[in-house]
Scaffold this active site. Structure first.
Site, PDB file in Angstrom:
ATOM      1  N   ASN A  21       1.003   0.026  -2.446  1.00 52.81           N
ATOM      2  CA  ASN A  21       0.126  -1.124  -2.201  1.00 52.81           C
ATOM      3  C   ASN A  21      -0.821  -0.850  -1.042  1.00 52.81           C
ATOM      4  OD1 ASN A  21       1.641  -2.230  -4.176  1.00 52.81           O
ATOM      5  ND2 ASN A  21       2.857  -3.540  -2.850  1.00 52.81           N
ATOM      6  N   CYS A  42     -23.184   7.747  10.817  1.00 53.88           N
ATOM      7  CA  CYS A  42     -24.282   8.483  10.177  1.00 53.88           C
ATOM      8  C   CYS A  42     -25.068   7.625   9.186  1.00 53.88           C
ATOM      9  CB  CYS A  42     -23.725   9.717   9.460  1.00 53.88           C
ATOM     10  SG  CYS A  42     -22.902   9.330   7.908  1.00 53.88           S
ATOM     11  N   ASP A  94      -2.359  -3.511   0.496  1.00 61.84           N
ATOM     12  CA  ASP A  94      -2.609  -4.825   1.096  1.00 61.84           C
ATOM     13  C   ASP A  94      -2.164  -4.982   2.550  1.00 61.84           C
ATOM     14  OD1 ASP A  94       0.213  -5.235   0.824  1.00 61.84           O
ATOM     15  OD2 ASP A  94      -0.051  -6.069  -1.177  1.00 61.84           O
ATOM     16  N   HIS A 108      -1.584   5.106  -1.498  1.00 71.87           N
ATOM     17  CA  HIS A 108      -2.915   4.933  -2.096  1.00 71.87           C
ATOM     18  C   HIS A 108      -3.940   4.369  -1.116  1.00 71.87           C
ATOM     19  CE1 HIS A 108      -0.782   4.774  -6.281  1.00 71.87           C
ATOM     20  NE2 HIS A 108      -0.910   6.003  -5.813  1.00 71.87           N
ATOM     21  N   SER A 112       5.210  -0.489 -12.090  1.00 70.88           N
ATOM     22  CA  SER A 112       5.305  -0.218 -13.523  1.00 70.88           C
ATOM     23  C   SER A 112       5.703   1.234 -13.780  1.00 70.88           C
ATOM     24  CB  SER A 112       3.958  -0.512 -14.207  1.00 70.88           C
ATOM     25  OG  SER A 112       2.943   0.257 -13.594  1.00 70.88           O
ATOM     26  N   ASN A 137      12.790  -5.184 -10.656  1.00 70.62           N
ATOM     27  CA  ASN A 137      11.581  -5.465 -11.435  1.00 70.62           C
ATOM     28  C   ASN A 137      11.884  -6.642 -12.355  1.00 70.62           C
ATOM     29  OD1 ASN A 137       9.223  -5.187 -13.284  1.00 70.62           O
ATOM     30  ND2 ASN A 137       8.968  -3.212 -12.287  1.00 70.62           N
ATOM     31  N   SER A 142      11.308  -9.857  -7.243  1.00 73.06           N
ATOM     32  CA  SER A 142      11.892  -9.077  -6.144  1.00 73.06           C
ATOM     33  C   SER A 142      12.098  -9.914  -4.884  1.00 73.06           C
ATOM     34  CB  SER A 142      11.040  -7.849  -5.842  1.00 73.06           C
ATOM     35  OG  SER A 142       9.725  -8.226  -5.517  1.00 73.06           O
ATOM     36  N   GLU A 198      10.964  -6.588 -15.391  1.00 71.98           N
ATOM     37  CA  GLU A 198      11.157  -6.034 -16.733  1.00 71.98           C
ATOM     38  C   GLU A 198      11.471  -4.537 -16.655  1.00 71.98           C
ATOM     39  OE1 GLU A 198       7.319  -7.131 -18.315  1.00 71.98           O
ATOM     40  OE2 GLU A 198       6.453  -5.220 -17.715  1.00 71.98           O
TER      41      GLU A 198
END
Ligand code: BJW
Ligand code: ZN
Length: 315
Positions: free
Chosen positions: A139, A208, A141, A156, A247, A271, A289, A273
């Protein structure tokens, strides 16, 4: 493991053969499954020496932040994954900046939920007992930090950092809006007209004057080598991997569960699923969760601040 209506979980064993070496570790992990309120000491004084946690968009879903895949993953007429590419940014930096500006607005109004807080408590407990603990998150965030987690690895990147396309300067940026031209832009409604902001009016580098981009990892881009080293070190000899709200479709993170499992570590998945990773998981906690993580860890969090619902959010 499936959630019962009362929130309790039923244990499902999937492996017939359990190696002698992992039995002890599994005993500890099964305490999670059985909700035997893990006392601090039972988790950390056991043979579980090294714990890693991998989180994905699902852990922030209850904070009102849309996930990538499924219903929430649509912004205007675009799948979020279509905009998270260097090609999309090259073709229309304005459109991609509108998308990220919208997400910055949503996250700025959101609060961590019980998943984030419980993982921060777990880290504190592990560290008090000298156990190795690493939180790896896909995440961007920043909600793990807000909940008190430290030294976690952002695979990420971050919504709150920019990178210059010209000189590569990376900086924290919490300006809201990040530039005047994005003020009031980024609405997710499919009928919204794209703002079509000229590149010179998009966020620019203080060093720059090059075009800035979000400091995140898009499809086809490599994760930072420092990050990959931190991941390797966290997963090597990992006794217990908790994987929550992902996922398990996007590599390299999608490879971590099978890797730890193949190396003899125990994996517990949280999860709503099944995922492609489920088959490598010794324990499965089905349900949101924010319920299952604190329950499984025996962490009572008391009254938490209430996050606004995602429908309250507008850019
Ligand atoms: C809940 C819940 C609740 C909901 N409680 N749960 C090997 C094989 C094939 C392809 C590749 C490969 N190696 C690399 C690739 C290519 C590519 C890739 O993986 N493609 C796949 C789609 C097949 N990977 C890359 O390009 C990566 N780069 C790389 O590996 O470099 C080297 C290389 C390059 C090219 C070729 C080969 C090697 C980079 C990947 C970067 C991903 N970037 C994004 C955007 C980040 C910035 C941003 O946020 O905008 O990262 S895409 C998006 O997906 C984002 C997420 O972090 C990531 C994962 O999503 P996540 O977190 O799992 O969310 P969802 O929405 O998918 O799932 C939510 C889950 O939560 C669901 O399971 C729900 O059920 C659950 N849930 N509510 C519990 N309350
Ligand atoms: Zn620059």
């Amino acid at each position: 493991m499936d959630s019962e209506p009362d929130g309790s979980c039923e244990r499902v064993d999937e492996q017939d053969m359990v190696s002698a070496m992992s039995v002890e570790v599994e005993c500890v992990a099964s305490r999670l499954v059985d909700h035997l309120a893990i006392e601090h000491s039972s988790l950390v004084s056991s043979c579980v020496q090294k714990i890693a946690v991998l989180t994905g968009a699902g852990v922030s879903a209850e904070s009102g932040i849309p996930t990538f895949r499924g219903e929430g993953g649509l912004w205007r007429t675009w799948n979020a994954t279509e905009l998270a590419t260097p090609e999309a940014f090259r073709e229309s930096p304005s459109l991609v900046w509108e998308f990220y500006h919208y997400r910055r607005c949503v996250v700025a109004k959101s609060l961590p939920n019980a998943s984030h807080y419980a993982l921060a408590v777990l880290q504190q407990r592990c560290e008090q007992e000298g156990k190795e603990f690493t939180l790896l998150t896909q995440n961007i965030d920043g909600l793990h930090a807000q909940a008190g987690s430290t030294d976690f690895v952002e695979l990420h990147g971050s919504l709150w950092k920019t990178r210059c396309c010209h000189c590569n300067d990376v900086r924290v940026n919490r300006d809201m809006p990040i530039c005047a031209a994005l003020d009031g832009k980024g609405a997710p409604d499919p009928k919204t007209t794209d703002a079509g902001i000229k590149p010179m009016d998009l966020p620019r580098c203080k060093q720059c004057n090059g075009l800035l981009r979000p400091h995140v990892v898009w499809f086809g881009e490599a994760l930072e080598s420092r990050v990959l080293r931190q991941v390797d070190s966290a997963l090597q000899n990992c006794d217990l991997l908790l994987v929550a709200g992902t996922s398990a479709l996007v590599y390299p993170a999608a490879g971590y569960v099978p890797l730890v499992s193949a190396l003899g570590g125990v994996v517990a998945e949280f999860n709503i699923e099944d995922t492609p990773a489920s088959r490598s998981c010794r324990f499965k906690f089905r349900g949101p969760s924010a319920c299952t993580i604190p329950q499984a860890l025996g962490i009572s969090l008391g009254q938490l601040p209430q996050a606004p619902s995602s429908s309250d959010s507008s850019a």
